[in-house]
Enzyme design. Structure first.
Site, PDB file in Angstrom:
ATOM      1  N   SER A 140       3.138  -4.044  -7.911  1.00  0.00           N
ATOM      2  CA  SER A 140       3.980  -3.032  -7.263  1.00  0.00           C
ATOM      3  C   SER A 140       3.852  -1.737  -8.059  1.00  0.00           C
ATOM      4  O   SER A 140       4.062  -1.711  -9.270  1.00  0.00           O
ATOM      5  CB  SER A 140       5.430  -3.508  -7.169  1.00  0.00           C
ATOM      6  OG  SER A 140       5.933  -3.871  -8.421  1.00  0.00           O
ATOM      7  N   GLY A 195       5.397   1.272  -7.464  1.00  0.00           N
ATOM      8  CA  GLY A 195       6.438   2.251  -7.169  1.00  0.00           C
ATOM      9  C   GLY A 195       6.165   2.939  -5.846  1.00  0.00           C
ATOM     10  O   GLY A 195       5.855   2.265  -4.838  1.00  0.00           O
ATOM     11  N   GLY A 234       3.264   1.958  -3.404  1.00  0.00           N
ATOM     12  CA  GLY A 234       3.231   0.709  -2.658  1.00  0.00           C
ATOM     13  C   GLY A 234       2.668  -0.451  -3.452  1.00  0.00           C
ATOM     14  O   GLY A 234       2.895  -0.556  -4.660  1.00  0.00           O
ATOM     15  N   GLY A 260      11.625  -3.946  -6.151  1.00  0.00           N
ATOM     16  CA  GLY A 260      10.659  -4.978  -6.531  1.00  0.00           C
ATOM     17  C   GLY A 260      11.103  -6.356  -6.058  1.00  0.00           C
ATOM     18  O   GLY A 260      10.269  -7.168  -5.626  1.00  0.00           O
ATOM     19  N   ASP A 261      12.405  -6.627  -6.115  1.00  0.00           N
ATOM     20  CA  ASP A 261      12.919  -7.925  -5.657  1.00  0.00           C
ATOM     21  C   ASP A 261      12.748  -8.056  -4.140  1.00  0.00           C
ATOM     22  O   ASP A 261      12.428  -9.135  -3.634  1.00  0.00           O
ATOM     23  CB  ASP A 261      14.394  -8.080  -6.049  1.00  0.00           C
ATOM     24  CG  ASP A 261      14.590  -7.983  -7.568  1.00  0.00           C
ATOM     25  OD1 ASP A 261      13.649  -8.343  -8.307  1.00  0.00           O
ATOM     26  OD2 ASP A 261      15.662  -7.536  -7.997  1.00  0.00           O
TER      27      ASP A 261
END
Lengths: 309, 309
Positions: free
Chosen positions: A217, A219, A222, A248-249
């Protein structure tokens, strides 16, 4: 049923203050408490998407009771947390209303005894019998061996349950050796693991360390995915202004949701990016807006990348 | 028996971090929890001095239970806290290990209903029957009328119990009109009440607003007292390097201890300054070192000041 593991669950406390000034005294204008820890957040998003999800890991003390009291009413979510004698940690996020920036204070968490760790591993093995995927999420509390995730991954692989790992530092370095099906590092974790700050190179390097697929990931840029079926970059349709807490989760939840519903990789990545973006754009930190998610889902740009290193 | 009132009790949490950086994420290296709120701190010091002391005010929720669980084992201290439906607030003190400086975050506290406020006032009136002095300490939680302290002072005066007030802002401005026997503002509170930053003038002005005596705490400069028996300045023997957290509460405990044992004003002030200094010098925030206290007691410099305005 999907299983998420959060060995270091938390009671997440958010304080709003007009302006955070170090060494000054502040009156907190708003206090929000919610169950936290990465796997708990992933489970909440999965439940909101309509999946049945079981939460395990440790919970103890009065903070653990507060956490469990708030998980119980979530439809679709089953609490299979294992008791620990020490109190579940708190995290405090101090939001500066002037700048919108967040200062984060994370308690270390209770020390887990050898007996508690053994009890957890038995519960975990039993739970694996009934699930279609498992996510191992977040930091290890004191007392849990640093190689814990490698062991939990091997147990999942023996039970033929696909396993996703999302952690950092030594737990990540040791965990990847257990050969998780999916590794989901962010840019910092990826750089720490591989020594490379070049995402494409680092993602491929991370996969060579033992993961079946790596989804990094990045930020606002994408997700970058290196999988046995191909390499893709999945980007949100526009720059997003909002709170990245929990993004992120939400991406992990999207990957799991796509996995258990048998979607091909590009569609899994679109789901993960749209959920992640809808989390950034939601008014409450760590929540996601369903309308925004559905609207964004068709607008994620998926680009196939050259597979050679 | 001495009574201390803390309408806005707190669970005081101290976090140590290597260095506090706004907008960054921090791993807390040490977590300390203790019962707090000014009157609770005063009571703990009084109990340590050998006084019998009753603690009242409000406590609620799981934080209130944690607070009460930790008060129970203190010898000499009686818990007469009144239940409230909302949870007792937390305060978080973030200590930067590099600089030693503290950043304070204070939750507002639970909203007290009219019925809860009435229940408290009945308990308070009953408790007054058996005490030789009462201290009203700290901020008012939401829901408690801003004139609360004036009313509690009048009730104490009707019961012929001498009353000390230590609060700030509107609660102080309105409270002083109830004519407390002793008012204990710090320099900022005194300036806010009177508009004067000149301590001697402001202390005399504060007394004219209704207090029997005013004892202003001036930080490292000690105490300035304007009383019916005379005006004194009481100073610690040397500049003190340490943590001022709780120094004001220790001064209140010294004043009450001197009052109930019938000491003349100069001796009360010496006790208050020595306790306050021993709190600054103690290794744990808000505690005091008995040896240091006893050693300092004979070394406080008391100067009688001219009484004219």
């Amino acid at each position: 049923m999907i299983l998420t593991v959060t060995l270091n669950t938390a009671l997440d406390i958010t304080y709003r203050v007009p302006a955070l000034r170090p060494h000054a005294s502040h009156r907190v204008t708003e206090v929000i408490e919610r169950p936290g820890g990465k796997g708990v957040n992933v489970a909440r998003v999965l439940a909101a998407l309509g999946h049945e999800v079981t939460v395990t890991g440790f919970a103890g003390g009065l903070t653990g009771r507060l956490l469990r009291d708030r998980l119980t009413p979530v439809p679709g979510l089953v609490d299979a947390l294992v008791p620990v004698s020490g109190p579940t940690r708190r995290t405090v996020a101090v939001v500066d209303e002037r700048s919108g920036a967040t200062t984060q204070l994370n308690e270390p968490g209770p020390t887990v005894s050898a007996a508690e760790w053994n009890a957890f591993q038995e519960v975990y093995e039993d739970l694996l019998a009934g699930v279609s995927a498992v996510a191992l999420c977040g930091s290890l509390p004191p007392g849990v061996p640093v190689g814990a995730y490698a062991g939990l991954i091997r147990t999942a692989r023996a039970a033929k349950v696909p396993v996703l790992l999302d952690t950092s530092g030594a737990a990540l370095r040791r965990g990847v050796a257990g050969r998780p099906d999916i590794l989901k590092p962010n840019a910092d974790e990826l750089a720490e693991l591989t020594g490379s700050h070049e995402p494409s190179r680092a993602t491929r390097d991370a996969r060579r360390r033992g993961a079946g697929a790596v989804v990094a990931s990045l930020g606002p840029q994408g997700l970058l995915a290196v999988t046995p079926e191909g390499h893709w970059h999945a980007a949100p349709p526009a720059a997003l202004h909002g709170n990245p807490t929990g993004a992120g989760d939400s991406a992990v939840a999207g990957l799991l949701s796509g996995l258990v519903t048998g979607l091909p990789w590009p569609d899994r990545l679109a789901r993960a990016v749209a959920l992640s973006a809808a989390t950034v754009l939601a008014p409450s930190a760590g929540e996601f807006d369903r309308g925004t998610y559905e609207e964004l889902l068709g607008r994620v740009a998926i680009t196939e990348e050259a597979g050679a290193a």
